[in-house]
Motif scaffolding. Structure first.
Motif, PDB file in Angstrom:
ATOM      1  N   ARG A  51       0.847  -1.200   0.000  1.00 33.69           N
ATOM      2  CA  ARG A  51       0.000   0.000   0.000  1.00 33.69           C
ATOM      3  C   ARG A  51       0.874   1.239   0.000  1.00 33.69           C
ATOM      4  O   ARG A  51       1.941   1.268   0.602  1.00 33.69           O
ATOM      5  CB  ARG A  51      -0.920   0.019   1.222  1.00 33.69           C
ATOM      6  CG  ARG A  51      -1.990  -1.068   1.121  1.00 33.69           C
ATOM      7  CD  ARG A  51      -3.118  -0.925   2.075  1.00 33.69           C
ATOM      8  NE  ARG A  51      -3.861   0.315   1.906  1.00 33.69           N
ATOM      9  CZ  ARG A  51      -4.759   0.738   2.783  1.00 33.69           C
ATOM     10  NH1 ARG A  51      -5.003   0.033   3.882  1.00 33.69           N
ATOM     11  NH2 ARG A  51      -5.414   1.863   2.588  1.00 33.69           N
ATOM     12  N   ASP A  52       0.396   2.267  -0.664  1.00 34.29           N
ATOM     13  CA  ASP A  52       1.138   3.527  -0.723  1.00 34.29           C
ATOM     14  C   ASP A  52       0.965   4.318   0.563  1.00 34.29           C
ATOM     15  O   ASP A  52      -0.076   4.238   1.230  1.00 34.29           O
ATOM     16  CB  ASP A  52       0.667   4.368  -1.910  1.00 34.29           C
ATOM     17  CG  ASP A  52       1.189   3.854  -3.239  1.00 34.29           C
ATOM     18  OD1 ASP A  52       2.021   2.928  -3.235  1.00 34.29           O
ATOM     19  OD2 ASP A  52       0.754   4.383  -4.276  1.00 34.29           O
ATOM     20  N   TYR A  53       2.003   5.081   0.884  1.00 39.67           N
ATOM     21  CA  TYR A  53       1.964   5.962   2.046  1.00 39.67           C
ATOM     22  C   TYR A  53       2.657   7.269   1.711  1.00 39.67           C
ATOM     23  O   TYR A  53       3.345   7.378   0.688  1.00 39.67           O
ATOM     24  CB  TYR A  53       2.591   5.291   3.273  1.00 39.67           C
ATOM     25  CG  TYR A  53       4.072   5.036   3.186  1.00 39.67           C
ATOM     26  CD1 TYR A  53       4.999   5.931   3.735  1.00 39.67           C
ATOM     27  CD2 TYR A  53       4.572   3.894   2.574  1.00 39.67           C
ATOM     28  CE1 TYR A  53       6.366   5.689   3.668  1.00 39.67           C
ATOM     29  CE2 TYR A  53       5.933   3.645   2.507  1.00 39.67           C
ATOM     30  CZ  TYR A  53       6.820   4.549   3.047  1.00 39.67           C
ATOM     31  OH  TYR A  53       8.175   4.308   2.979  1.00 39.67           O
ATOM     32  N   LEU A  54       2.447   8.247   2.557  1.00 41.50           N
ATOM     33  CA  LEU A  54       3.065   9.551   2.408  1.00 41.50           C
ATOM     34  C   LEU A  54       4.086   9.757   3.511  1.00 41.50           C
ATOM     35  O   LEU A  54       3.872   9.338   4.652  1.00 41.50           O
ATOM     36  CB  LEU A  54       2.012  10.655   2.491  1.00 41.50           C
ATOM     37  CG  LEU A  54       0.860  10.580   1.502  1.00 41.50           C
ATOM     38  CD1 LEU A  54      -0.136  11.700   1.782  1.00 41.50           C
ATOM     39  CD2 LEU A  54       1.356  10.628   0.074  1.00 41.50           C
ATOM     40  N   ALA A  77      -1.615   6.795   2.091  1.00 44.13           N
ATOM     41  CA  ALA A  77      -1.861   7.699   0.968  1.00 44.13           C
ATOM     42  C   ALA A  77      -3.339   7.748   0.609  1.00 44.13           C
ATOM     43  O   ALA A  77      -3.834   8.758   0.129  1.00 44.13           O
ATOM     44  CB  ALA A  77      -1.039   7.268  -0.244  1.00 44.13           C
ATOM     45  N   GLU A  78      -4.041   6.665   0.854  1.00 45.22           N
ATOM     46  CA  GLU A  78      -5.482   6.591   0.597  1.00 45.22           C
ATOM     47  C   GLU A  78      -6.221   6.744   1.929  1.00 45.22           C
ATOM     48  O   GLU A  78      -5.664   6.466   2.987  1.00 45.22           O
ATOM     49  CB  GLU A  78      -5.835   5.261  -0.058  1.00 45.22           C
ATOM     50  CG  GLU A  78      -5.097   5.008  -1.366  1.00 45.22           C
ATOM     51  CD  GLU A  78      -5.305   6.103  -2.403  1.00 45.22           C
ATOM     52  OE1 GLU A  78      -6.435   6.627  -2.508  1.00 45.22           O
ATOM     53  OE2 GLU A  78      -4.332   6.439  -3.100  1.00 45.22           O
ATOM     54  N   PRO A  79      -7.481   7.178   1.888  1.00 47.55           N
ATOM     55  CA  PRO A  79      -8.218   7.407   3.137  1.00 47.55           C
ATOM     56  C   PRO A  79      -8.239   6.184   4.052  1.00 47.55           C
ATOM     57  O   PRO A  79      -8.380   5.048   3.609  1.00 47.55           O
ATOM     58  CB  PRO A  79      -9.633   7.740   2.659  1.00 47.55           C
ATOM     59  CG  PRO A  79      -9.441   8.287   1.283  1.00 47.55           C
ATOM     60  CD  PRO A  79      -8.274   7.511   0.706  1.00 47.55           C
ATOM     61  N   CYS A  80      -8.064   6.450   5.332  1.00 46.63           N
ATOM     62  CA  CYS A  80      -8.174   5.419   6.364  1.00 46.63           C
ATOM     63  C   CYS A  80      -9.011   5.998   7.498  1.00 46.63           C
ATOM     64  O   CYS A  80      -9.149   7.213   7.617  1.00 46.63           O
ATOM     65  CB  CYS A  80      -6.800   4.965   6.861  1.00 46.63           C
ATOM     66  SG  CYS A  80      -5.779   6.263   7.597  1.00 46.63           S
ATOM     67  N   GLU A  81      -9.563   5.146   8.307  1.00 51.32           N
ATOM     68  CA  GLU A  81     -10.370   5.584   9.442  1.00 51.32           C
ATOM     69  C   GLU A  81      -9.467   6.110  10.547  1.00 51.32           C
ATOM     70  O   GLU A  81      -8.469   5.464  10.890  1.00 51.32           O
ATOM     71  CB  GLU A  81     -11.192   4.426  10.009  1.00 51.32           C
ATOM     72  CG  GLU A  81     -12.410   4.068   9.205  1.00 51.32           C
ATOM     73  CD  GLU A  81     -13.467   5.155   9.227  1.00 51.32           C
ATOM     74  OE1 GLU A  81     -13.775   5.707  10.306  1.00 51.32           O
ATOM     75  OE2 GLU A  81     -13.989   5.469   8.138  1.00 51.32           O
TER      76      GLU A  81
END
Length: 156
Positions: A51-54, A77-81
């Motif tokens: 998974r991508d991250y920033l 990088a994608e929405p998470c709770e």
């Protein structure tokens, strides 16, 4: 007295994921996780392999001032709770032996004498002890090895 572990606010995280600049005025860097050592400061879980991250500079203070440390953090990088605000130490932090706990006053300055490397199994007790003090507004939990910001701890 109850405490709560506080993750980064969703509105700030969403803005960063949508291209907002970090606290150094730079765009976040995007990488792909190998599944090890990439703790998201929003959901307080590790970013899974593939998974991508920033990676970005984050200053967990409301304004620039001499004690306003800025450092690197990771986010999905994608929405998470967003992690729930709870008095239970998030699972993410249980695998590491120790963290730095440090108290800050209502003026967002370090309260000297409060910072210490704290064994993970003692974090909750130490947080309660520090937050009983009237001169401490909140705590930061930081990496004991790299001083990276992990989360904020407040009175519930």
């Amino acid at each position: 007295m109850l405490i709560r572990y506080i993750a980064l606010p969703t509105d700030r995280v969403r803005a960063l994921c949508d291209g907002a600049l970090d606290d150094y005025g730079m765009p976040p860097e995007r990488r792909t996780s190998n599944g090890v050592g990439v703790p998201c400061r929003h959901c307080l879980r590790n970013v899974e392999a593939g998974r991508d991250y920033l990676i970005l500079a984050y200053r967990p203070f409301p304004a620039l001032q001499p004690y306003a440390e800025t450092g690197p953090i990771f986010l999905h990088a994608e929405p998470c709770e967003r992690a729930l605000e709870t008095d239970v130490l998030p699972d993410l932090f249980r695998a590491t032996a120790s963290y730095i706990l440090r108290g800050y006053g209502y003026d967002d300055r370090i309260v000297y004498g409060t910072g210490a490397v704290t064994p993970t199994h003692e974090i909750c007790n130490r947080a309660h002890e520090l937050l009983r003090r009237k001169d401490i507004a909140y705590l930061h939990m930081r990496s004991a090895k790299n001083n990276c910001y992990q989360c904020r701890i407040e009175r519930a």
